[in-house]
Design an enzyme around this catalytic site. Sequence first.
Site, PDB file in Angstrom:
ATOM      1  N   LYS A 135       0.861  -1.188   0.000  1.00  0.00           N
ATOM      2  CA  LYS A 135       0.000   0.000   0.000  1.00  0.00           C
ATOM      3  C   LYS A 135       0.897   1.238   0.000  1.00  0.00           C
ATOM      4  CE  LYS A 135      -3.958   2.117   2.434  1.00  0.00           C
ATOM      5  NZ  LYS A 135      -4.933   1.976   3.531  1.00  0.00           N
ATOM      6  N   SER A 138      -9.935   2.258   2.533  1.00  0.00           N
ATOM      7  CA  SER A 138      -8.976   2.969   1.715  1.00  0.00           C
ATOM      8  C   SER A 138      -7.957   2.060   1.016  1.00  0.00           C
ATOM      9  CB  SER A 138      -8.208   3.977   2.566  1.00  0.00           C
ATOM     10  OG  SER A 138      -7.416   3.316   3.534  1.00  0.00           O
ATOM     11  N   SER A 198     -10.453   0.001   6.733  1.00  0.00           N
ATOM     12  CA  SER A 198      -9.790   0.128   5.428  1.00  0.00           C
ATOM     13  C   SER A 198      -9.123  -1.134   4.912  1.00  0.00           C
ATOM     14  CB  SER A 198      -8.752   1.253   5.476  1.00  0.00           C
ATOM     15  OG  SER A 198      -9.397   2.502   5.413  1.00  0.00           O
TER      16      SER A 198
END
Lengths: 483, 488
Positions: free
Chosen positions: A76, A151, A175
């Site tokens: 990420k 997210s 997320s």
Amino acid sequence: MINSSLKQIAAALAAKKISSVELTQGFLDRINRLNPEINAFVTTDAGRSLAQAANADALIARGEVGPLTGIPVAQKDIFCARGWRTTCGSKMLANFTAPYDAHIISQFDAAGAVNLGKTNMDEFAMGSSNETSYFGPVQNPWDRSRVPGGSSGGSAAALAARLAPAATGTDTGGSIRQPASLCGLSGLKPTYGVCSRYGMIAFASSLDQAGPMAKSAEDLALLLNVMAGFDARDSTSLQREKEDYSRRLNQPLTGLRIGLPQEYFAAGLDAGVAEVVMEAINQYRKLGAEIVDISLPNTRLSIPVYYVLAPAEASSNLSRYDGVRYGHRAADYTDLSEMYCKTRAEGFGAEVKRRILVGTYVLSAGYYDAYYLKAQQLRRLIAQDFKQAFSQCDVIMGPAAPGTAFKTGEKTDDPVAMYLEDIYTIAVNLAGLPGMSLPAGFSNGLPVGLQIIGNYFDEARMLNIGHAYQQVTDWHTRMPEGL
Amino acid sequence: MQWEVVIGLETHVQLKTRTKIFSGASIAFGMEPNTQADAVSTALPGVLPVLNREAVQCAIRFGLAINAEIGRRSVFSRKNYFYPDLPKGYQISQFELPVVGRGRVAVQVPSTSSGQAYEKVINITRAHLEEDAGKSLHADFHGMTGIDLNRAGTPLLEIVTEPDMRSAAEAVAYARQLHELVQWIDICDGNMQEGSFRCDVNVSVRKLGSDKLGTRREIKNLNSFKFMQQAIEYETRWQIETLEDGGSIHQATVLFNPDTGETRAMRSKEEANDYRYFPDPDLLPLEILDTDIEAVRANMPELPLAMKARFEQEYGLPAHDASSVTASRGMANYFVAAVSALGGTHSKDAAKLIANWVMGAVAAKLNEEGRDITASPVSSQQLAGLLGRILDQTISGKMAKEVFEAMWAGEGTADAIIEQRGLKQVSDIGAIEAIVDGVLAANAGMVAEYRAGKEKAFNGLVGQCMKASRGQANPAQVNDILKQKLAG
């Protein structure tokens, strides 16, 4: 190899059926082909990835093999990685190259894993659809007109499209679990403090926690073994003995008490999702578990509490993006104040600005007691709910999200509807508990996630519970067609 | 109208740790800009603070030195504001729960033309740990501002008093005392030029007898005691004149300009920032255990007040002398070393003699040359060597002054100078009798005057004897022998 488990890939590498360079190149080829549309990755660097893969091959040749040696992992873009552009999904950091490694990144490096690239995400991890990213929305591989959740939407889409065999995410209010649910993946948010936050760009420090995302619980355990552990550079990192999260995978579930909170099956939950979740719970009953009705009475407070505390911390955490030392700086300004205003007005997107404003407001003189302090008190009540519940059950189960993947653009003009996406996940962050989402089936052709909430440090048990389910179901092996 | 000034101080003491308060970067002063700024100091994305144990130990040390409550649980908070030399956009400080609670400092306020010296107790409200900001450099950047983050993250202890002081003299006496204390307990190098000890002074005035505080103005960043005195005196006069002219005082932050000797408002408090303090979620509350406190206590040096009491007891020093020789750790070390070189606690006379010299000749020379006692050209060992010669009557006290001057000028040890200059005191009775006889014979006139009842003539004869011996005769013996001969 694209649908293989990490264990199978590791075995193939160890048996020299495939090299890490070949494997990495294979995934890079898929990324090159599919990413222009799916937009799961914001940065790839074939040179760096293949160099790491070549190193891994050398290790394998010498027989120095760990469970993740040579395995590509999508990171990420919230984790600083030395020499890699690290953007956090923001224009503010669009040209920022990290000069150091996050703890999580060095852990994967030390394990011989390959950094496959940096995945797209909501800007500064603020969002539940990956639509707030400066680098554009991400497509859900199950239905390209829909969002992957957020997210950690880039990591989720990359896994679902089989652009990577493993990925990392972070979870401040859901997320990891919500995108895992929307993309048919396994995702685990560990107990707060299990994974070091050092080098992980902060959104809301008291809630942020890194965790693994993968196809199966078995894979999650292997990834968590690398990610977890004490790090003196994070004062909230917990000093515990290193544990093997795979050690309990194959234990029987007989006698397991599963709590079903009535509040998680009330109005607001999509009927199709409810059906899939109940079917999964039935499966557990067949595996020997006992079902207990419980209540988490303060669930309804978790969203308002979260939307006071997380923005408060974020408003302060994001103050460092001022254009002075790194990142975006406005081109024209006449004085300091204008430099700040223009830089931040240009560098941050609408959702980030909204939260900075809310956070600044709730911390202001005259409002602090009524908002921030009150929210902190309620946070303790919410944690108390779970403590009470765990006196009646071993784990809590319910949906990870109230619905399946929604259409891109559907909720962008309605922040509250967007915030409600995390109604079942947020309380877990507020209490600091571990939470996991597993693929449990489909509703109208879209994946549905089952959420499992454990007591503090019960990750190994939760992975055992997930693995047992995945031994008798195949939802986790399903992949979207046409990719 | 009679006015009373009310003063409180906030002092930023830079702690003598090896590294910054929340990172491992060095805090060395005077390095090239930004060479001491690591990832934490520059607030890169993703970095986190880790509290420096040494800084906490310094704070505990200070708390013990002023008999304060040590905060068993203290909390670091974020003070949010934007400034280019504040890299995170917030300063980590302590707000509601400080590491050091209420304590007290006993201050010796020196005598002035208008009053006697006296002791005053100043109450300390709190002392808390925080990080320093960097520096903005406004020169030589072609209209741009340079930022140096070397100082960012340097550990500070901010020490806050109650509004207990009633004159510039009291405020300066407190500041001086605090300055000595933090160096005494070795938590600060005390270097005011480098900003290691900086004072903000809150000043307000009120009608004498009123129990309500007036509106205060805060004089920022005073880094010399002289400026502090001038600034408070100016500010007090200004406030009184403003009120007497029918004006009112508005709360404000002011700066002192040493060139004009005036204070000037920097910004008014009304338009000041709302700092939005909240507990820093990156740092857990700091818990201090009994064992932590005891570990610090075990390494505490003897404190000035305890040492003063001991000197009174062991050496029989008068209270004033004991205070003077414990006024700084350097002074005390010097005194103790001299006493031990002169035979330790056995000789109370020696201790008194050393105290006299340290407070007298040594202090005068140091003062004259603006030196600290640790930089005295005459070491404690050397001074003991000199005073030993007074005690064994090799030289008189008066000659010792001459020898001391020569030692100060670097001419050698006391013994070498006495030898070289032939200053040895003559105590041989035969030799002195011969001198006296000679003087009596040569000064028949004075002898006659003395015998006629003029006592003053006696002193004249003593003077002649001393002159004849070139100052080396033992004055007491000259006295005795002269008296005998004149009577005989």
